[in-house]
Design an enzyme around this catalytic site. Structure first.
Site, short mmCIF file in Angstrom:
data_model
loop_
_atom_site.label_atom_id
_atom_site.label_comp_id
_atom_site.label_asym_id
_atom_site.label_seq_id
_atom_site.Cartn_x
_atom_site.Cartn_y
_atom_site.Cartn_z
N THR A 129 0.89 -1.14 0.07
CA THR A 129 -0.07 0.04 0.14
C THR A 129 0.89 1.30 -0.08
OG1 THR A 129 -1.90 -1.07 1.23
CG2 THR A 129 -1.95 1.23 1.05
N SER A 135 -6.39 0.27 -2.84
CA SER A 135 -6.51 -1.08 -3.45
C SER A 135 -5.91 -1.19 -4.85
CB SER A 135 -7.92 -1.65 -3.30
OG SER A 135 -8.31 -2.05 -2.05
N GLU A 245 -3.77 -15.16 2.38
CA GLU A 245 -3.71 -13.97 3.34
C GLU A 245 -5.34 -13.95 3.58
OE1 GLU A 245 -2.84 -9.18 3.03
OE2 GLU A 245 -1.85 -10.48 1.62
N GLY A 342 -22.59 -4.03 29.07
CA GLY A 342 -22.83 -2.76 29.40
C GLY A 342 -21.81 -1.71 29.70
N GLY A 366 -6.31 -6.39 3.64
CA GLY A 366 -6.22 -7.55 2.99
C GLY A 366 -7.26 -7.45 1.92
N GLY A 367 -7.56 -6.42 1.58
CA GLY A 367 -8.79 -6.09 0.52
C GLY A 367 -10.29 -5.78 1.28
N THR A 368 -10.73 -4.57 1.14
CA THR A 368 -12.05 -4.11 1.67
C THR A 368 -13.14 -4.94 1.37
OG1 THR A 368 -12.56 -2.71 -0.04
CG2 THR A 368 -11.15 -1.75 1.58
#
Length: 382
Positions: A129, A135, A245, A342, A366-368
């Site tokens: 990246t 991506s 991955e 809570g 890892g990729g959306t």
């Protein structure tokens, strides 16, 4: 429903992993979360017990068994003890980086790097990246231009897991800037190379004990001998390794959801309101029943995917299905479990609070989720 995925050797490995995590990780998680990084000794301690490089050849220090079930066991145990941030340092090393070295290194490279990778003395990372491209890997601008017997690398990467600790960084670069996908190659940049600088350890919403860094390259001379595979085939290599991955991330998501469910069931049995355990209220039972059902179904699919991966049959589309479904499940289950805690669920001394923050990234890295659906959609002919 009995799980049939594992054999005796996997359960023995699980016992080793569990004891290691209880001894070497759990007592230190809070401090590592504050430090924003795990010590390098975590890797060497894991390596000494055979928890690194399980798929690597035994003669090079590995386990000699290419069986992702061992990776799955370690990933599950990491989540069970609530150490997702620290554990990601190890699972990235084993699940995501190691396959590149195993499949692409020549004999000289294997001899040079693999013993240290297996012992934990050489920590690995992968740098894809860049700022602004997300991506869209084909649009990367980090270049590596051949100059004699070395590539000269210029550019930067961001959001790099293990970025501070890493000694070997598999770096995606453009060796032919005139091309898009076909111009990408993979180089291994090593700690200490002149011009290779690390930026700050990025402050994140969760996974605080996982060092995530910016990397900068200014005229870094990288020997041709540090290229993985052939020039121009880097994108192909990335695509080949992405299913494992993504399966690793999916498996961690299910394991994290299962851990959160276990903590919440125990809490709902102990915590009382209006004179009775809060788990006895219909809403609590229904929420927990829904979470338990969804986790069981997801885990069953992940087990099938692991078996397919071991058989060399896991497709990119199946890995994408697992990745998006299991990470969205993780977010959903952890959120609902925190609600049942809570106000205490908002306190960082409870593992559910850390799990909530850690879960938010898994549908992105890892990729959306959106990219996963795009991959699946294309396989349907669209």
């Amino acid at each position: 429903m009995k799980r049939t995925l594992f054999e005796d050797e996997h359960e023995q490995f699980r016992a080793t992993a569990r004891a290691f995590l209880e001894r070497e990780v759990v007592p230190h998680v809070a401090q590592w979360e504050r430090d924003g990084i795990v010590p390098r000794s975590l890797f060497t301690a894991a390596g000494a017990l055979g928890l690194l490089g399980m798929a690597a050849p035994a003669e090079l220090g590995g386990g000699g068994i290419d069986d992702f079930r061992f990776n799955l066991v370690l990933g599950e145990e990491v989540q069970a003890v609530g150490a997702g941030g620290a554990g990601l340092a190890l699972t990235l090393h084993n699940d995501i980086c190691l396959p590149y070295f195993l499949s692409l290194c020549d004999e000289e490279q294997l001899a040079r790097w693999m013993p240290g990778i297996c012992s934990g003395e050489l920590i690995t990372a992968i740098a894809m990246t860049e700022p602004g491209i997300g991506s869209d890997l084909a649009s990367m601008t980090t270049t590596a231009l051949l100059d004699g017997d070395a590539y000269v690398v210029n550019g930067s990467k961001t959001f790099i897991t293990n970025g501070i600790n890493a000694d070997l960084v598999i770096t995606a670069v453009k060796t032919d800037p005139s091309q898009k996908h076909r111009g990408i190659s993979l180089l291994v940049l090593e700690r200490g190379m002149e011009g290779f600088e690390r930026g700050r350890n990025l402050e994140k919403l969760g996974l605080h004990s996982q060092d995530t860094a910016e990397l900068f390259f200014g005229d870094v001379r990288v020997p041709v001998e540090n290229r993985l595979g052939d020039a121009g085939r880097g994108f192909e290599y990335l695509v080949t390794n992405l299913p494992q991955e993504r399966l690793s991330i999916a498996a961690a998501g299910v394991a994290a959801a299962e851990a959160a469910l276990g903590w919440t069931v125990a809490y709902c049995q102990e915590r009382k309101a209006f004179g009775q355990p809060i788990g006895s209220f219909q809403n609590s039972k229904f929420v927990l029943a829904e979470c338990a059902t969804e986790v069981t179904i997801a885990r069953t699919f992940v087990d099938r995917c692991v078996a397919a991966l071991n058989a060399g049959e896991l497709s990119a589309e199946e890995a994408a299905m697992a990745k998006w479904w299991c990470t969205e499940l993780q977010k959903r289950v952890v959120d609902r479990c925190l609600q049942l805690h809570g106000g205490y669920g908002y306190m960082l001394e409870y593992p559910i609070a850390r799990a909530y923050a850690d879960a938010r990234i898994t549908t992105i890295y890892g990729g959306t989720t959106e990219i996963m659906k795009e991959i699946i959609g294309r396989s349907l002919g669209f």
